[in-house]
Design a protein around this motif. Structure first.
Motif, mmCIF file in Angstrom:
data_model
loop_
_atom_site.group_PDB
_atom_site.id
_atom_site.type_symbol
_atom_site.label_atom_id
_atom_site.label_comp_id
_atom_site.label_asym_id
_atom_site.label_seq_id
_atom_site.Cartn_x
_atom_site.Cartn_y
_atom_site.Cartn_z
ATOM 1 N N MET A 1 -10.623 10.434 -11.121
ATOM 2 C CA MET A 1 -10.261 9.715 -12.354
ATOM 3 C C MET A 1 -11.400 9.756 -13.367
ATOM 4 S SD MET A 1 -7.194 8.405 -11.735
ATOM 5 C CE MET A 1 -6.762 9.785 -10.692
ATOM 6 N N SER B 1 -10.745 0.104 -5.295
ATOM 7 C CA SER B 1 -10.548 1.375 -6.002
ATOM 8 C C SER B 1 -11.137 1.283 -7.401
ATOM 9 C CB SER B 1 -9.056 1.708 -6.113
ATOM 10 O OG SER B 1 -8.443 1.777 -4.850
ATOM 11 N N ILE C 1 -12.583 -2.539 -16.431
ATOM 12 C CA ILE C 1 -11.662 -1.754 -17.248
ATOM 13 C C ILE C 1 -10.647 -2.616 -17.995
ATOM 14 C CG2 ILE C 1 -9.843 0.008 -17.150
ATOM 15 C CD1 ILE C 1 -11.635 1.218 -14.798
ATOM 16 N N ASP D 1 -1.796 -3.391 -14.201
ATOM 17 C CA ASP D 1 -2.336 -4.720 -14.500
ATOM 18 C C ASP D 1 -2.350 -5.008 -15.997
ATOM 19 O OD1 ASP D 1 -4.426 -2.979 -14.964
ATOM 20 O OD2 ASP D 1 -5.929 -4.112 -13.852
ATOM 21 N N LYS E 1 -10.570 9.430 -5.196
ATOM 22 C CA LYS E 1 -9.705 9.139 -6.340
ATOM 23 C C LYS E 1 -10.534 8.678 -7.540
ATOM 24 C CE LYS E 1 -5.443 6.800 -7.589
ATOM 25 N NZ LYS E 1 -4.159 6.357 -7.034
ATOM 26 N N ARG F 1 1.430 3.470 -4.856
ATOM 27 C CA ARG F 1 -0.023 3.681 -4.851
ATOM 28 C C ARG F 1 -0.386 4.951 -5.618
ATOM 29 N NH1 ARG F 1 1.164 5.412 0.760
ATOM 30 N NH2 ARG F 1 0.891 7.664 0.842
ATOM 31 N N ASP F 2 0.559 5.882 -5.714
ATOM 32 C CA ASP F 2 0.296 7.146 -6.407
ATOM 33 C C ASP F 2 0.711 7.101 -7.873
ATOM 34 O OD1 ASP F 2 -0.613 8.201 -4.011
ATOM 35 O OD2 ASP F 2 1.372 8.920 -3.450
ATOM 36 N N GLY G 1 -0.841 4.854 -10.091
ATOM 37 C CA GLY G 1 -1.891 4.186 -10.858
ATOM 38 C C GLY G 1 -3.198 4.243 -10.108
ATOM 39 N N ILE G 2 -4.159 3.433 -10.513
ATOM 40 C CA ILE G 2 -5.504 3.511 -9.959
ATOM 41 C C ILE G 2 -5.674 2.671 -8.690
ATOM 42 C CG2 ILE G 2 -7.941 2.984 -10.437
ATOM 43 C CD1 ILE G 2 -7.165 3.877 -13.412
ATOM 44 N N PRO G 3 -5.321 1.372 -8.692
ATOM 45 C CA PRO G 3 -5.538 0.595 -7.467
ATOM 46 C C PRO G 3 -4.637 1.081 -6.335
ATOM 47 C CG PRO G 3 -5.098 -0.849 -9.355
ATOM 48 C CD PRO G 3 -4.746 0.542 -9.765
ATOM 49 N N LEU G 4 -5.090 0.862 -5.121
ATOM 50 C CA LEU G 4 -4.257 1.181 -3.957
ATOM 51 C C LEU G 4 -3.422 -0.047 -3.590
ATOM 52 C CD1 LEU G 4 -3.385 2.639 -1.376
ATOM 53 C CD2 LEU G 4 -5.611 2.112 -0.398
ATOM 54 N N GLY G 5 -4.086 -1.190 -3.434
ATOM 55 C CA GLY G 5 -3.380 -2.420 -3.081
ATOM 56 C C GLY G 5 -2.503 -2.890 -4.227
ATOM 57 N N ARG G 6 -1.478 -3.638 -3.895
ATOM 58 C CA ARG G 6 -0.459 -4.004 -4.872
ATOM 59 C C ARG G 6 0.135 -5.360 -4.547
ATOM 60 N NH1 ARG G 6 1.281 -0.746 -8.195
ATOM 61 N NH2 ARG G 6 3.127 -1.231 -9.393
ATOM 62 N N PHE H 1 -4.632 -11.851 -2.384
ATOM 63 C CA PHE H 1 -4.729 -10.622 -3.171
ATOM 64 C C PHE H 1 -4.294 -10.906 -4.613
ATOM 65 C CE2 PHE H 1 -3.300 -6.553 -4.750
ATOM 66 C CZ PHE H 1 -4.250 -5.699 -4.265
ATOM 67 N N THR I 1 -5.419 -0.302 -18.578
ATOM 68 C CA THR I 1 -5.267 0.590 -17.434
ATOM 69 C C THR I 1 -4.141 1.593 -17.682
ATOM 70 O OG1 THR I 1 -6.089 -1.139 -15.991
ATOM 71 C CG2 THR I 1 -4.845 0.633 -14.948
ATOM 72 N N MET J 1 -2.457 11.406 -9.565
ATOM 73 C CA MET J 1 -2.953 10.151 -8.999
ATOM 74 C C MET J 1 -2.982 10.125 -7.474
ATOM 75 S SD MET J 1 -3.511 7.731 -11.391
ATOM 76 C CE MET J 1 -3.884 8.463 -13.011
ATOM 77 N N LEU K 1 0.845 -1.200 0.000
ATOM 78 C CA LEU K 1 0.000 0.000 0.000
ATOM 79 C C LEU K 1 0.874 1.240 0.000
ATOM 80 C CD1 LEU K 1 -2.752 -0.746 2.670
ATOM 81 C CD2 LEU K 1 -2.670 -1.419 0.282
ATOM 82 N N THR L 1 -9.236 -4.385 -7.341
ATOM 83 C CA THR L 1 -9.329 -3.773 -6.012
ATOM 84 C C THR L 1 -10.627 -2.985 -5.906
ATOM 85 O OG1 THR L 1 -8.257 -1.729 -6.730
ATOM 86 C CG2 THR L 1 -6.808 -3.441 -5.855
#
Lengths: 473, 473
Positions: B192, B143, B343, A140, B188, A339-340, A342-347, B303, A144, A320, A105, B141
């Motif tokens: 977006m 998001s 997406i 991903d 966010k 996290r800043d 792209g779009i998702p927060l989790g990674r 995840f 995206t 972002m 995150l 996610t």
């Protein structure tokens, strides 16, 4: 499941995957699933189990229900869509990622996750021959990645007014330009990001299906005259249909002249840029703002792993970033917080699967495999050209050959029917998997070479099977 | 890597993961990485290898470089962010997915991938107690899930004018409403999707940090009076900071009255809805348009696996669909093409990791684990309430306890400093991992209970360590 139960079941899973891949690589299984709609669904219970089952039961259902419903993307006679290689070293890297069960995150949430990603993306940058002005991050998919670019372009073009005020009255109309041959994900990204279909210009392509840059400029001039704001150009290096090459150098000059964002979609062809002899295809790329290369296609990183490169990381982060209290840490100024980016927060820890692939293979072996595929595509191109009633419909700079069987007298809709019929028959035979597409408004068959285990013998067999299918259709 | 090399290395990887998890679950490793910025990066070569290396070398670097740089999300004393359980049965499901190396671009590209996803999402729907009016799909996610909802809401509110015409002059201003306690991903997503920060209303919350529905209605009335168009409400079941519960029933009535889209963000708390006794928390959810539950949090799916449920799938597909020739197939009318449900175009076989978890555990065992966590959180709440100088700052409907040590005389910034200091000291000790956050403008410490191996003894030890850290700060 305890670690010891995992160990026991895990060894079986590894053996099962090894056996499965070995069987697929031999090449005698049907490539395309012949499952009818609903077959798999009907074979599964419609309610979840109250109590646990043994993992052996699950594995039995893998064989009984799941495998018969798979089209085999790793099969040496898979020539559909695009090569989606999932190299076994990369599979282990991904297994390690899932096994660790860590999340990124923020840098502090898992330092190694962030820093390994920085390093392997920089390895990749070097392998692609890009300058050190680029910074990379994993997204991903290219869908995206392209959307992130268009959102950044939207904000830059509106001097961030759009991010503040949104779609209120008085904002200018922002326009996106891409080739009529561009991937559907460009239209989708523009739609998602709020540009609207009416404001996506599909620039005509030339006889090689490359974007016609004079037409691009004319469209920009027209939009300016009408009071609209040219915002972003998406150029493609290697289109989906025919791997056409847009003239990035010329397009970059236009982008610069009119102050328009340039995103280069090299989702498929980017892998080929690890070969110095292919880099002419995106000459001018250093003038672009952003760039996407899908390492999960031809190159062999297990899906999903789309590499996104930017030159102005401050702008990306500005667009972002959100910074809630529960994500802050004391080191935020010193580290990257992806996290800043792209779009998702989790990674996920996706860098591991790149790292394992590149280390286990080495750059040379990756290069040689891609060179083999280029030779095989060239072989097929020449074989098709030398055969009466068959045509190669587009240049073959990479690994995709667009072909049509055009027997005497067949034209228009009748020819389309013939094309779809023989391709469908070949797919149903299980001997190969091909995905037809339209080019210049007519159906044709794309042969996308480059599965990891595809050797020249498989391409030769394909060509024999194509001729047989077309003659009997 | 050949299948036989994969078999050999794969067994080592499985053993390594089993040993690693066993070590983590014992609970005596430091929870938080003490790595300094750049440590991991500097330990790695800055250029990729030309020739291949052995997988043993890679595994050595896992131990030497990667593991020391991990914060341990699966540790029984991990109380940070949210429980991100990655159950080992689910890890094997994900390994199978990566090992198969199949992709879901369309139903035909891999029938089993689509249909198993349909089935397990429907299992989930039943486990959550939702009616059969909902259809599910996996997103990466929350998001992304929230963004998909806001894009759909934008299109419905503008009668699809936005998708056609985009951000041109003359469009109405569309407004999004969410609680001031909502997750940053709502802002966010709105940004977006082009709503603009100025058009996101942060509805005040009540003393329980739940959205104040009368204020919501007042904001809607104000916007209507000013000529703006209320477009979407995002209600939260279980906020990130304190697991506050927005009154979904009341909010749904307002949404209905004003024709506004309602999306329910139950990313964390959705897992608890497999417990019938918790379902009062989202009473009214059947009136919502869309809903997100992150199975990759408390529930234990590796995840990434965000479950997104919609009631009007036609509208979703209308907004998200593109239909290029290279993705069409003869069965398109009879099957689901999940590419039109979000997406990204490409799709992992993520249903396997849900399937393996639910089957190996059974619903009862999953329910009992969550009930254990609710009891442990309740135990901590009562222990804190019974202790002088300590306060519980918010209701504890779920597994998160918001606490502050408030020694005599400490107020304002001095209290914030004290809070951050003791929490940081405890994190650095390696004995636990906690992520502080702000509530009512002041820092406090969130204790998020629910890691798979967290038993009451770990919560008791945490509480002793918290008191010790606070007294010595």
């Amino acid at each position: 499941m305890t670690p010891e139960e995992f160990r026991a079941a895990g060894h079986k899973v590894i053996d099962w995957i090894a056996d499965y891949r070995a069987r697929v690589y031999v090449g005698d299984l049907p490539v395309m699933a012949t499952t009818a709609p609903g077959d798999v669904r009907r074979a599964l219970p419609s309610t979840p189990p109250d109590t646990g089952e043994s993992f052996d039961d699950i594995m039995r259902d893998m064989d009984r229900i799941v495998v018969p419903g798979l089209s085999l993307w790793q099969h040496p006679s898979f020539f559909g869509y695009f090569p989606a290689n999932s190299g076994l070293a990369s599979v282990l890297g991904d297994t390690l990622s899932t096994g660790l069960g860590v999340l990124g995150l923020s840098w502090q949430g898992c330092p190694a996750l962030t820093e390994l990603e920085e390093v392997v993306l920089d390895w990749f940058r070097q392998m692609l021959g890009l300058s050190s002005a680029w910074s990379g991050v994993i997204q991903d998919t290219a869908s995206t990645s392209t959307m992130v670019s268009l959102i950044c372009a939207r904000e830059r073009a509106s001097d961030f007014a759009f991010g503040r005020g949104g779609m209120q009255e008085g904002l200018r109309t922002l326009v996106v330009y891409t080739s009529e041959q561009a991937h559907s994900s460009v239209d989708k990204a523009a739609l998602m990001a709020g540009f609207g279909r009416d404001n996506v210009r599909h620039v005509p392509s030339d006889t090689h299906f490359s974007m016609h840059s004079a037409s691009l400029e004319q469209l920009i001039v027209n939009d300016l005259a009408a009071g609209r704001t040219p915002c972003a150009i998406v150029a493609t290096t290697g289109t989906t249909t025919s791997t056409a090459i847009d003239p990035v150098r010329d397009i970059a000059a236009i982008a610069k002249q009119y102050g328009v964002w340039l995103h280069v979609d090299a989702a498929l062809a980017g892998s080929a840029m690890i070969l110095p002899e292919c880099r002419w295809m995106w000459e001018g790329v250093e003038e672009a703002d952003t760039l996407v290369v899908n390492a999960h296609k031809w190159l062999g990183v297990a899906f999903d792993c789309s590499q996104y490169f930017v030159r102005d990381e401050d702008l990306l982060v500005r667009v972002m970033s959100t910074n809630p209290s529960y994500l802050r840490s004391t080191v935020d100024g010193e580290v990257k917080n992806y996290r800043d980016w792209g779009i998702p927060l989790g990674r996920r820890f996706r860098a591991l699967k790149i790292w394992c692939l590149i280390r286990e293979q080495g750059v040379h072996a990756l290069q040689e495999r891609l060179r083999r595929d280029l030779r095989n595509a060239k072989w097929l191109e020449e074989a098709v050209r030398a055969t009466p009633d068959w045509r190669v419909l587009a240049p073959v700079p990479l690994q995709t050959v667009c072909v049509r069987h055009e027997p005497d007298g067949l034209l228009g809709a009748a020819l389309d029917l013939h094309t779809q019929r023989w391709c469908d028959a070949l797919n149903r035979s299980g001997k190969a998997y091909l995905t037809p597409a339209t080019l210049d408004g007519r159906w044709m068959v794309r042969v996308s070479v480059g599965s990891e285990y595809t050797e020249q013998a498989h391409v030769e067999a394909l060509w024999a099977n194509m001729r047989a299918a077309a003659e009997h259709a």
